[in-house]
Structure formats: C-alpha cells, structure tokens
Scaffold this motif. Structure first.
Motif, mmCIF file in Angstrom:
data_model
loop_
_atom_site.group_PDB
_atom_site.id
_atom_site.type_symbol
_atom_site.label_atom_id
_atom_site.label_comp_id
_atom_site.label_asym_id
_atom_site.label_seq_id
_atom_site.Cartn_x
_atom_site.Cartn_y
_atom_site.Cartn_z
ATOM 1 N N GLY A 117 36.713 30.617 78.029
ATOM 2 C CA GLY A 117 35.691 30.858 77.019
ATOM 3 C C GLY A 117 34.454 31.425 77.696
ATOM 4 N N LEU A 118 33.600 32.035 76.893
ATOM 5 C CA LEU A 118 32.461 32.781 77.444
ATOM 6 C C LEU A 118 31.387 31.876 78.050
ATOM 7 C CD1 LEU A 118 31.140 35.477 77.916
ATOM 8 C CD2 LEU A 118 30.435 35.538 75.529
ATOM 9 N N ALA A 119 31.045 30.774 77.379
ATOM 10 C CA ALA A 119 29.914 29.959 77.841
ATOM 11 C C ALA A 119 30.131 29.369 79.254
ATOM 12 C CB ALA A 119 29.606 28.856 76.826
ATOM 13 N N PRO A 120 31.292 28.736 79.552
ATOM 14 C CA PRO A 120 31.480 28.248 80.919
ATOM 15 C C PRO A 120 31.488 29.377 81.939
ATOM 16 C CG PRO A 120 33.388 27.676 79.526
ATOM 17 C CD PRO A 120 32.402 28.354 78.652
ATOM 18 N N ALA A 121 32.048 30.536 81.542
ATOM 19 C CA ALA A 121 32.071 31.693 82.448
ATOM 20 C C ALA A 121 30.633 32.116 82.772
ATOM 21 C CB ALA A 121 32.834 32.851 81.803
ATOM 22 N N LEU A 122 29.802 32.143 81.745
ATOM 23 C CA LEU A 122 28.405 32.558 81.960
ATOM 24 C C LEU A 122 27.659 31.542 82.822
ATOM 25 C CD1 LEU A 122 27.353 34.021 78.489
ATOM 26 C CD2 LEU A 122 27.671 35.259 80.644
#
Ligand SMILES: Nc1nc2c(ncn2[C@@H]2O[C@H](COP(=O)(O)OP(=O)(O)O)[C@@H](O)[C@H]2O)c(=O)[nH]1
Ligand SMILES: [Mg+2]
Length: 384
Positions: A117-122
């Motif tokens: 998912g995007l949030a943990p990646a960011l």
C-alpha cells in the motif's frame, strides 16, 4: 395530502438553504480577505531536494516521468530521487537503466518484496530522504519546470513548512475535473490566507524534511495527512497556485467514481480521526476544518435528503409526473458527465464531488476503504 406535500416541500427548502449557508459564508470571507497567490513571504532559495516517487507497475510511463524530472529548472546535483517501488513488472529495470546513463540526480531505490500500500511505502521513503526539501510526486503527473523553485521560495518563509500546487491542466480534457479544480483552487487560496489549507495533492506536495512525521499506514489520504500533522505541530501548510502540475482525469460518471470515491473516503476518514483538532490551531481549526467537515461530511447528506424529499413532494402532488425531479437530475448527470453543460459545468463538478463524498461515506460505513487499490491504466495513456 396537500398539507403533507407543503410541509415536505418546506422541509426540502430548509435543507437546501441550510446546506448553502457555509458556502455563502466562505464567499463573503473571500470577498473580505481578497486572497491572491500564496500567503507565504517568498524568497529565492535553492535547498537540496529529495524527490519521493512511489511506483507500482508503472513500466509504461516511468521513463517519461524521470525525463520530466530531469528537465526541471533546478541543479540536478542538488537532487536525489527516492523511489519506493513495489512493482512486479519491469519498472525497476527501467529505473536502473535510466540512472546508469546519468551522474545526477542520484538514486535511492527502496525495493519492496510485495505491495503493502502507498502509505507504508511513503513512510519508508520519507525516512530515507536526506535532503532539506522533500517533494512527493505521483508517477502519473507532470510538474511545471519552475515548480521546485516556487516551492523552495514558499518554504523559505520560516512560518511555512509545507506547500502544494494546482492542477493547471487536466490531461484528457475532462471539463468536470477542470470545473472542480477551479473552485477548489479558489477555496484553497482563501484557506491558505486564513491560516493553512487542508488538502494536499499527490502530483506535487513539498515538505521541510525536519517537519516530516510518520503517517497512519492505513491512510488513503497520505499527502493531506502529512500536511495536517505538520499543521498540528505548529507550522503553516499552504497552497500556491503558482506551483503548477498536470494530471489526467475522466469525465464519465462511472469512471470517475473509482478514484474520486477512494480519495473521498481517505479525506472523510482523516477528518473523523482528527476531530479533536476542531476549534484549535487558530483559523485552521476554527474555520478551515469546520468548512471541510461541512463540505465533506454534512452537506452530501443534507443534499441527498433534500433531493429525496423533493422527489416525494413531486410524487404526492403530481403522481407519476412527479418523477420529473429524478429524471431532471439524471439529465443533469448525463450532460454534465459529457462536458456539455456550458456555464453550468462547474455546478455539475460540485454535484459530482458531493456524489463521491456521499458514496464514500456509505462505503466507509460498510467497512470498505482498503489502502491497496487498482491503478487506473486508462489514465496512464496520457503520459506515454
Ligand atoms: N510503492 C507503492 N506505490 C504505489 C502503490 N499504490 C500506488 N502507488 C503509486 O502511487 C502513485 C499514485 O497512485 P495512483 O493509483 O495514481 O493514485 P490516484 O492518483 O489517487 O488514483 C503512483 O505513482 C503509483 O504508482 C503501492 O502500493 N506501493
Ligand atoms: Mg494517479
């Protein structure tokens, strides 16, 4: 029957008028404040920059995105690109090839074994970013060549720690999106002059590295969440219409729903999570957040109830002919989603947004809202 219809009609009128009051208030504030451009005390600055780029299966467009970044009016020796990639296509190979051919900017590639998912990646990318100004950009967007300089000028104001920009050109020519973005830019300019704005945009958001904090790994409003946390920590977060980017969008009703409803879910959930911020942090908590609460959480329900009541009144008064209300709304949607409403198009854009917010609230109540979504391939045609 007639008395009942009259009462219901009064009720519908009340709901519609009530919905409009905060909008009139914002309109009046706009007239009084007369905001123009960014409120920041801008100064020329050339900080080191980390460009954070999340990628998930972007093999069709990643090379063009990197070429666009390379063409920005900024010394590339001062830039590192932090890419956090969770692809299982050839995106990573294309990235490596591209950087092998150049000395600058430098690459910090974070390779995820699986898509989280995007949030943990960011969060990982922000931790890795080591330069003074951190610019987050989505792969499916084009940034104007002076955007880094304008962002740096905003952040040179000691009170301002984050700045976002404007979708100045909707790729694919969606009139619905253009109508909405025009209204949104006006609102965000006002909010920034009052104190700070709420919404931060995926194609371009710049943050002072020192102010970055982790966001909720389940967030689907990642950029806005980071800005909100920075505001809660005391610094202003503003919108500058002179920071321009391009992003593609659809007009067709059903195609819009997927992306807009998801984005709306993210914003509603974020506002609800941070309800304790209401009334605090100066004008941000006492004017900006309440207005966004109204627009996103309250008015979609008032409008839906008003429309339902009006339909009921129509049926009570005119029998089957009373269906004229839903039919008219259907026609409004039919022509609006084909960009054929002329000067009424911005009104349709607002209606479209309210539809998304309403359906997002229903989806959230049903427990939907996953942080992993299907990337829109059709929109990517615009960047090839
Ligand atoms: N690393 C990583 N990047 C992602 C993930 N999901 C989306 N992205 C990237 O995040 C950016 C925004 O995604 P997009 O689907 O365009 O979101 P939308 O514009 O809100 O519809 C793009 O650059 C995607 O490649 C993910 O799970 N992991
Ligand atoms: Mg996108």
């Amino acid at each position: 029957m007639r008395t009942l219809a009259r009462r219901l009609a009064k009720g519908a009128l009340f709901l519609f008028s009530l919905t409009g009051i905060p909008y009139l208030f914002y309109g009046l504030l706009y007239y009084v404040v007369g905001p123009e451009g960014s409120p920041a005390n801008k100064q020329d600055a050339e900080p080191t920059v980390s460009i954070v780029l999340p990628t998930y299966n972007e093999e069709r467009i990643i090379e063009n995105k990197l070429d666009d970044i390379y063409a920005l009016d900024y010394p590339m020796e001062k830039v590192e690109i932090v890419i956090v990639d969770s692809s299982d296509d050839s995106t990573r190979d294309i990235i490596r090839d591209w950087f092998e051919r150049r000395d600058a900017p430098t690459l910090n590639l974070i390779e995820e074994d699986e898509r989280r998912g995007l949030a943990p990646a960011l969060n990982d990318a922000y931790t890795a970013a080591k330069n003074e100004m951190v610019v987050k950009t989505d792969c499916d967007s084009k940034i104007a060549s002076d955007a880094l300089r304008v962002a740096a000028a905003n952040l040179a104001d000691p009170h301002v720690s984050a700045v976002t920009g404007r979708n100045a050109d909707v790729l694919g020519g969606s009139g619905v999106e253009e109508g909405y973005r025009g209204i949104q830019a006006t609102i965000q300019t006002l909010e920034s002059h009052l104190d700070s704005t709420l919404i931060f945009h995926g194609p371009f958001s710049a943050f002072e590295n020192d102010e970055i904090v982790p966001i909720d790994p389940d967030s689907i409003a990642d950029d806005t969440e980071l800005a909100l946390l920075i505001r809660r920590n005391g610094k202003r977060v503003v919108f500058d219409p002179d920071i321009r980017y391009k992003e593609a969008s659809h007009s067709a009703f059903s195609k819009r729903r997927t992306q807009k409803d998801r984005r709306a879910m993210g914003l509603i959930r974020l506002l609800a999570q941070h309800r304790d911020a209401l009334g605090r942090y100066g004008m941000y908590g006492s004017v900006v957040l309440p207005f966004n609460w109204w627009f996103m959480l309250v008015s979609p329900w008032l409008l839906a109830s008003g429309i339902a009541l009006t339909t009921l009144v129509g049926l009570l008064v005119a029998g089957p002919f009373g269906l004229v209300v839903p039919v008219a709304l259907g026609a409004f949607t039919f022509f609006g989603s084909r960009d054929r409403l002329g000067s009424l198009q911005p009104l349709y854009a607002l209606f479209d947004t309210q539809v998304s917010l309403f359906s997002a609230a229903v989806k959230l109540l049903r427990g939907e809202g996953s942080a992993i979504w299907e990337v829109d391939e059709e929109l990517r045609d615009q960047y090839e």
